[in-house]
Design an enzyme around this catalytic site. Structure first.
Site, PDB file in Angstrom:
ATOM      1  N   GLY A 137      14.917   0.162 -13.905  1.00  0.00           N
ATOM      2  CA  GLY A 137      14.640   1.217 -14.883  1.00  0.00           C
ATOM      3  C   GLY A 137      15.758   2.248 -14.870  1.00  0.00           C
ATOM      4  O   GLY A 137      15.531   3.444 -15.110  1.00  0.00           O
ATOM      5  N   GLY A 165      16.567   4.788 -17.909  1.00  0.00           N
ATOM      6  CA  GLY A 165      15.629   5.835 -18.319  1.00  0.00           C
ATOM      7  C   GLY A 165      16.125   7.231 -17.967  1.00  0.00           C
ATOM      8  O   GLY A 165      17.237   7.404 -17.455  1.00  0.00           O
ATOM      9  N   GLN A 166      15.280   8.223 -18.249  1.00  0.00           N
ATOM     10  CA  GLN A 166      15.693   9.625 -18.087  1.00  0.00           C
ATOM     11  C   GLN A 166      16.151   9.919 -16.655  1.00  0.00           C
ATOM     12  O   GLN A 166      17.240  10.458 -16.439  1.00  0.00           O
ATOM     13  CB  GLN A 166      14.533  10.564 -18.463  1.00  0.00           C
ATOM     14  CG  GLN A 166      14.942  12.025 -18.486  1.00  0.00           C
ATOM     15  CD  GLN A 166      13.780  12.990 -18.337  1.00  0.00           C
ATOM     16  OE1 GLN A 166      12.670  12.604 -17.976  1.00  0.00           O
ATOM     17  NE2 GLN A 166      14.038  14.249 -18.620  1.00  0.00           N
ATOM     18  N   TYR A 210      -1.752   6.247 -17.933  1.00  0.00           N
ATOM     19  CA  TYR A 210      -0.583   6.476 -17.074  1.00  0.00           C
ATOM     20  C   TYR A 210      -1.033   7.038 -15.722  1.00  0.00           C
ATOM     21  O   TYR A 210      -0.636   6.540 -14.661  1.00  0.00           O
ATOM     22  CB  TYR A 210       0.334   7.453 -17.799  1.00  0.00           C
ATOM     23  CG  TYR A 210       1.510   7.995 -17.031  1.00  0.00           C
ATOM     24  CD1 TYR A 210       2.483   7.155 -16.491  1.00  0.00           C
ATOM     25  CD2 TYR A 210       1.679   9.377 -16.876  1.00  0.00           C
ATOM     26  CE1 TYR A 210       3.579   7.679 -15.821  1.00  0.00           C
ATOM     27  CE2 TYR A 210       2.778   9.898 -16.214  1.00  0.00           C
ATOM     28  CZ  TYR A 210       3.721   9.044 -15.684  1.00  0.00           C
ATOM     29  OH  TYR A 210       4.808   9.560 -15.019  1.00  0.00           O
ATOM     30  N   LYS A 259      -0.848   5.319 -11.993  1.00  0.00           N
ATOM     31  CA  LYS A 259      -0.085   5.918 -10.888  1.00  0.00           C
ATOM     32  C   LYS A 259      -0.972   6.162  -9.668  1.00  0.00           C
ATOM     33  O   LYS A 259      -0.509   6.042  -8.533  1.00  0.00           O
ATOM     34  CB  LYS A 259       0.606   7.207 -11.346  1.00  0.00           C
ATOM     35  CG  LYS A 259       1.769   6.958 -12.306  1.00  0.00           C
ATOM     36  CD  LYS A 259       2.939   6.246 -11.616  1.00  0.00           C
ATOM     37  CE  LYS A 259       4.096   5.995 -12.544  1.00  0.00           C
ATOM     38  NZ  LYS A 259       5.261   5.388 -11.876  1.00  0.00           N
TER      39      LYS A 259
HETATM   40  C1  AKB Z   1       5.033  12.693 -18.648  1.00  0.00           C
HETATM   41  O1  AKB Z   1       5.026  13.738 -19.325  1.00  0.00           O
HETATM   42  O2  AKB Z   1       4.319  11.724 -18.894  1.00  0.00           O
HETATM   43  C2  AKB Z   1       5.949  12.638 -17.450  1.00  0.00           C
HETATM   44  C3  AKB Z   1       5.236  13.030 -16.203  1.00  0.00           C
HETATM   45  C4  AKB Z   1       4.832  14.423 -15.994  1.00  0.00           C
HETATM   46  O3  AKB Z   1       4.998  12.203 -15.369  1.00  0.00           O
HETATM   47  N1  AKB Z   1       7.088  13.467 -17.654  1.00  0.00           N
END
Ligand code: AKB
Length: 314
Positions: free
Chosen positions: A9, A12-13, A138, A142
């Site tokens: 990855g 990515g940023q 997300y 995580k």
């Molecule tokens: C997001 O905004 O999804 C990410 C994070 C805070 O993990 N930058």
């Protein structure tokens, strides 16, 4: 043993900035940057983390000793495509965990996030160990990832280390698909001398960090003495907290004509469930984490360098 690093990855940023720093420390020949698509300009090789066989062959062929696994779908994109987010975030991590176990990779880095928390916690001072009840795919992925990391450490002795990143703000690379992305986009609007349309509410405070601090935290954690690490899920790290109206006011100190308009959308609903400040005392105690940038330094360095990012957009 000679350090040979694989970054997954890398396009990515965080990946682009981290790759640059790791190459400066370990020499370019010892840092292999990969992403789904090859990118000649940034010396990125193609590697799909969902292809376990290709990953195995890569790690074995190049005798990789450390992996930074950054490939993930972030919060806002994840809500738009939950199945894809779950697949990439979980299957990708599993492939990394398994190859690292089988080929005895000495260290692995796995990024977690402030999205692991839910709206039940103390949003003004969220401790490292609290019940994790995230509201996004997300965040769920995580939390699962953190628990799998701790499991592989306990069960197989895999030295996997993790940070809960706040929103990362930098001029080195564009973010994509996150709820905190507004805090980079705002500088592009300021640079373009355009009003900024903000997708969060004016008073939505979130934890944020400047890219250089985020990269330093990552490398410090990976270089820390293993015996000193007490957290095997993921470390909270904190640098600053601000609302959209506070960062806009700081930009207006430099550019009084800067204008911001608020149009909160579904991302504001996501941000509502995240803390404003997180307690990072364990990171400070175990591996001496200390950020260098606050809001005023951040705005200064971003305004001085944002032309670099603006030129990449064209
Ligand atoms: C997001 O905004 O999804 C990410 C994070 C805070 O993990 N930058």
């Amino acid at each position: 043993m000679h350090t040979k690093i694989l970054i997954i990855g890398a396009g990515g940023q965080i990946g682009l900035a981290l790759t640059r720093k790791l190459k400066a420390i370990y020499e370019s020949k010892n840092v292999l940057a990969t992403d789904l698509r090859a990118d000649e300009e940034n010396e990125i090789l193609p590697l799909d983390v969902l292809d376990s066989q290709a990953l195995y062959t890569f790690v074995k062929t190049y005798q990789i000793t450390e992996i930074y696994h950054l490939a993930a779908i972030l919060s806002a994109s994840g809500e738009l495509n939950p199945q894809k987010a779950w697949k990439i975030n979980i299957d990708g991590l599993f492939n990394v965990l398994e190859v690292s176990r089988e080929l005895k990779v000495s260290k692995v880095f796995f990024p977690s996030t402030i999205a692991v928390f839910g709206d039940h916690i103390d949003q003004s001072n969220c401790a490292n160990y609290v019940p994790l009840l995230p509201k996004t795919v997300y965040g769920i992925s995580k939390v699962a990832g953190e628990l799998w990391a701790a499991y592989y450490f306990d069960k197989f002795g895999l030295d996997i280390r993790s940070l809960r990143y706040p929103g990362v703000i930098g001029y080195q690379s564009l973010p994509g698909g996150g709820t905190t992305d507004y805090a980079v986009d705002i500088f592009l609007a300021d640079f373009a001398q355009k009003p900024f349309e903000c997708f969060l509410a004016a008073d939505r405070a979130l934890p944020m960090i400047f890219m250089d601090d985020a990269i330093d935290a990552t490398i410090s954690l990976m270089q820390a003495d293993k015996a000193k690490l007490t957290v095997r899920t993921s470390y909270n790290i904190h640098a600053m907290s601000f609302t959209p109206s506070e960062i806009a006011a700081e930009i207006q100190r430099h550019n009084p004509k800067f204008d911001i308009i608020y149009k909160p959308d579904f991302r504001d609903e996501i941000a509502k469930t995240w803390p404003a400040i997180i307690d990072d005392s364990l990171a400070r105690q175990d591996w001496q984490w200390k950020p260098k940038y606050d809001l005023s330094k951040l705005v200064q360095v971003m305004r001085d360098n944002i032309h670099q990012l603006a030129s990449k957009q064209q």
